[in-house]
Scaffold this motif. Structure first.
Motif, PDB file in Angstrom:
ATOM      1  N   THR A 122      99.066 127.233   6.246  1.00 50.65           N
ATOM      2  CA  THR A 122      97.661 126.591   5.875  1.00 50.65           C
ATOM      3  C   THR A 122      97.901 126.797   4.455  1.00 50.65           C
ATOM      4  OG1 THR A 122      96.649 127.100   7.840  1.00 50.65           O
ATOM      5  CG2 THR A 122      95.445 126.838   5.892  1.00 50.65           C
ATOM      6  N   GLU A 123      98.248 127.917   3.887  1.00 51.01           N
ATOM      7  CA  GLU A 123      98.465 127.987   2.395  1.00 51.01           C
ATOM      8  C   GLU A 123      99.379 127.005   1.969  1.00 51.01           C
ATOM      9  OE1 GLU A 123      97.619 132.859   2.417  1.00 51.01           O
ATOM     10  OE2 GLU A 123      99.706 131.890   1.831  1.00 51.01           O
ATOM     11  N   PHE A 124     100.418 126.449   2.639  1.00 48.29           N
ATOM     12  CA  PHE A 124     101.267 125.603   2.169  1.00 48.29           C
ATOM     13  C   PHE A 124     100.787 124.189   2.178  1.00 48.29           C
ATOM     14  CE2 PHE A 124     104.540 122.322   2.758  1.00 48.29           C
ATOM     15  CZ  PHE A 124     105.371 122.606   1.907  1.00 48.29           C
ATOM     16  N   GLU A 125      99.965 123.941   3.026  1.00 49.32           N
ATOM     17  CA  GLU A 125      99.443 122.498   3.178  1.00 49.32           C
ATOM     18  C   GLU A 125      98.387 122.576   2.114  1.00 49.32           C
ATOM     19  OE1 GLU A 125      98.700 118.821   4.259  1.00 49.32           O
ATOM     20  OE2 GLU A 125     100.307 120.028   4.829  1.00 49.32           O
ATOM     21  N   VAL A 126      97.704 123.506   1.835  1.00 50.96           N
ATOM     22  CA  VAL A 126      96.425 123.506   0.759  1.00 50.96           C
ATOM     23  C   VAL A 126      97.311 123.192  -0.419  1.00 50.96           C
ATOM     24  CG1 VAL A 126      94.989 124.834  -0.765  1.00 50.96           C
ATOM     25  CG2 VAL A 126      94.741 124.982   1.811  1.00 50.96           C
ATOM     26  N   LEU A 127      98.330 123.985  -0.875  1.00 50.94           N
ATOM     27  CA  LEU A 127      99.117 123.617  -2.058  1.00 50.94           C
ATOM     28  C   LEU A 127      99.691 122.391  -2.029  1.00 50.94           C
ATOM     29  CD1 LEU A 127     100.012 124.872  -4.811  1.00 50.94           C
ATOM     30  CD2 LEU A 127     101.895 126.053  -3.334  1.00 50.94           C
ATOM     31  N   HIS A 179      98.286 115.687  -5.811  1.00 48.31           N
ATOM     32  CA  HIS A 179      97.394 114.867  -6.384  1.00 48.31           C
ATOM     33  C   HIS A 179      97.576 114.922  -7.891  1.00 48.31           C
ATOM     34  CE1 HIS A 179      95.572 114.282  -2.370  1.00 48.31           C
ATOM     35  NE2 HIS A 179      95.154 113.247  -2.820  1.00 48.31           N
ATOM     36  N   HIS A 180      98.558 115.620  -8.556  1.00 45.53           N
ATOM     37  CA  HIS A 180      99.074 115.507  -9.787  1.00 45.53           C
ATOM     38  C   HIS A 180      97.835 115.867 -10.722  1.00 45.53           C
ATOM     39  CE1 HIS A 180     103.047 114.489  -9.090  1.00 45.53           C
ATOM     40  NE2 HIS A 180     102.294 113.443  -8.125  1.00 45.53           N
ATOM     41  N   GLY A 181      97.045 117.053 -10.594  1.00 44.14           N
ATOM     42  CA  GLY A 181      96.001 117.382 -11.637  1.00 44.14           C
ATOM     43  C   GLY A 181      94.557 116.941 -11.362  1.00 44.14           C
ATOM     44  N   GLN A 182      94.543 115.983 -10.101  1.00 42.48           N
ATOM     45  CA  GLN A 182      93.403 115.280 -10.014  1.00 42.48           C
ATOM     46  C   GLN A 182      92.533 116.248  -9.359  1.00 42.48           C
ATOM     47  OE1 GLN A 182      94.083 111.766  -8.052  1.00 42.48           O
ATOM     48  NE2 GLN A 182      95.541 111.087  -9.250  1.00 42.48           N
ATOM     49  N   LEU A 183      91.115 116.205  -9.297  1.00 45.00           N
ATOM     50  CA  LEU A 183      90.302 116.814  -8.386  1.00 45.00           C
ATOM     51  C   LEU A 183      90.623 116.695  -6.897  1.00 45.00           C
ATOM     52  CD1 LEU A 183      87.834 118.778  -8.193  1.00 45.00           C
ATOM     53  CD2 LEU A 183      86.427 116.556  -8.295  1.00 45.00           C
ATOM     54  N   VAL A 184      90.746 117.798  -6.242  1.00 43.67           N
ATOM     55  CA  VAL A 184      90.749 117.619  -4.531  1.00 43.67           C
ATOM     56  C   VAL A 184      89.485 118.186  -4.256  1.00 43.67           C
ATOM     57  CG1 VAL A 184      91.952 118.097  -2.717  1.00 43.67           C
ATOM     58  CG2 VAL A 184      93.341 117.561  -4.785  1.00 43.67           C
ATOM     59  N   THR A 185      88.752 117.447  -3.531  1.00 44.40           N
ATOM     60  CA  THR A 185      87.348 118.137  -3.302  1.00 44.40           C
ATOM     61  C   THR A 185      87.528 118.933  -1.953  1.00 44.40           C
ATOM     62  OG1 THR A 185      86.868 116.029  -1.566  1.00 44.40           O
ATOM     63  CG2 THR A 185      86.195 115.914  -3.911  1.00 44.40           C
ATOM     64  N   LYS A 186      86.516 119.919  -1.978  1.00 41.81           N
ATOM     65  CA  LYS A 186      86.538 120.471  -0.716  1.00 41.81           C
ATOM     66  C   LYS A 186      86.668 119.998   0.451  1.00 41.81           C
ATOM     67  CE  LYS A 186      84.536 125.064  -2.791  1.00 41.81           C
ATOM     68  NZ  LYS A 186      83.848 126.002  -2.389  1.00 41.81           N
ATOM     69  N   GLU A 187      85.663 118.856   0.658  1.00 39.25           N
ATOM     70  CA  GLU A 187      85.507 117.864   1.719  1.00 39.25           C
ATOM     71  C   GLU A 187      86.853 117.481   2.183  1.00 39.25           C
ATOM     72  OE1 GLU A 187      81.782 118.694  -0.093  1.00 39.25           O
ATOM     73  OE2 GLU A 187      83.532 118.022  -0.956  1.00 39.25           O
ATOM     74  N   ALA A 211      88.947 118.597   5.590  1.00 36.04           N
ATOM     75  CA  ALA A 211      89.252 117.417   6.721  1.00 36.04           C
ATOM     76  C   ALA A 211      91.080 117.344   6.649  1.00 36.04           C
ATOM     77  CB  ALA A 211      88.857 115.934   6.311  1.00 36.04           C
ATOM     78  N   GLN A 212      91.684 117.348   5.612  1.00 31.21           N
ATOM     79  CA  GLN A 212      93.062 117.224   5.734  1.00 31.21           C
ATOM     80  C   GLN A 212      93.924 118.304   6.174  1.00 31.21           C
ATOM     81  OE1 GLN A 212      94.852 114.146   4.886  1.00 31.21           O
ATOM     82  NE2 GLN A 212      92.847 113.205   4.901  1.00 31.21           N
ATOM     83  N   VAL A 213      93.223 119.577   5.893  1.00 33.21           N
ATOM     84  CA  VAL A 213      94.040 120.850   6.003  1.00 33.21           C
ATOM     85  C   VAL A 213      93.579 121.576   7.272  1.00 33.21           C
ATOM     86  CG1 VAL A 213      94.628 123.036   4.884  1.00 33.21           C
ATOM     87  CG2 VAL A 213      94.738 120.964   3.663  1.00 33.21           C
ATOM     88  N   LEU A 214      92.292 121.729   7.209  1.00 32.24           N
ATOM     89  CA  LEU A 214      91.715 122.512   8.579  1.00 32.24           C
ATOM     90  C   LEU A 214      91.165 121.789   9.642  1.00 32.24           C
ATOM     91  CD1 LEU A 214      89.292 124.833   6.241  1.00 32.24           C
ATOM     92  CD2 LEU A 214      91.540 125.181   6.972  1.00 32.24           C
ATOM     93  N   GLY A 215      91.194 120.418   9.390  1.00 28.68           N
ATOM     94  CA  GLY A 215      90.875 119.497  10.505  1.00 28.68           C
ATOM     95  C   GLY A 215      89.665 119.519  11.100  1.00 28.68           C
TER      96      GLY A 215
END
Length: 231
Positions: A158-163, A169-177, A181-185
């Motif tokens: 999970t940590e790897f997928e978050v990172l 996304h190269h310095g862009q904001l990645v929202t919690k939402e 969705a993408q990591v925790l499903g």
């Protein structure tokens, strides 16, 4: 067949989940105490571990702690019966990938397990992008390994997928939402601190500049080049 380990002292629940998962093509080995579960998880290979907190012999948090300290990075989904969020946060801090409070619907557990399996090292599909580099990070997506400033990082799946999502996304904001969705499903809950804890765990493992992973309060996270932080 995918093989998972269930460590839970509830014999009836174990029997029910064994049947439910078998219908999904997933084999379950059920162990009823923490000491035996720790021994099985340390000596055998499983795709995933379902780990209850309240266990005889050794509680689930101690099982998880000893597994991670010994280098076992098998994905772990904690089953928590207590209402106190402290247990869930501690589990995540010790290296759990996700948690599910009891009582739960079997269908929700199956969905959580399948989401974890999809992002674990055991997945067979090969990504299109094999390596990602940004802000001192280098991620080998094919082998699910990561370095920071040439130092190897020991990350849970999970940590790897978050990172991976942040670096991709190269310095862009990645929202919690989006991360949820993408990591925790799953959809982000109003009091869900899972992502905050995963981010904190990753920061603690960085050799320098943990602040290169920035929190944008109330919105999400982004990765920044270390030299930009000092300017």
């Amino acid at each position: 067949m995918v093989h998972i380990l269930l460590i839970d002292d509830d014999r009836d629940l174990g029997s029910m989940l064994t049947d439910v998962f078998l219908r999904e093509g997933i084999k379950v080995t059920h162990v009823e105490d923490g000491k035996a579960g720790l021994a099985r998880a340390s000596s055998e290979s499983f795709a995933l571990i379902l780990l209850d907190i309240m266990l005889p012999e050794i509680d689930g948090l101690q099982v998880l702690k000893q597994l991670r300290q010994s280098g076992v990075e098998t994905p772990v989904l904690m089953l928590t019966a207590r209402g106190d969020d402290v247990d869930r946060v501690v589990g995540l801090e010790l290296g759990a990938d996700d948690y599910l409070p009891k009582p739960f619907y079997p269908r929700e557990l199956i969905a959580r397990v399948k989401a974890l399996l999809r992002r674990s090292k055991s997945q067979d599909s090969k990504p299109v992008v094999e390596k990602l580099r940004f802000a001192g990070f280098e991620l080998d997506v094919t082998n699910a390994t990561a370095t920071c400033d040439d130092a190897e990082l020991t990350l849970t799946p999970t940590e790897f997928e978050v990172l991976r999502q942040l670096v991709m996304h190269h310095g862009q904001l990645v929202t919690k939402e989006m991360l949820s969705a993408q990591v925790l499903g799953r959809q982000l809950g109003p009091f869900d601190r899972s992502l905050d804890v995963h981010i904190s765990n990753i920061r603690k493992k960085l050799p320098t500049h943990p602040d290169r992973i920035q929190t944008v309060r109330g919105r999400g996270y982004r990765v920044m080049e270390p030299e930009l932080l000092e300017s």
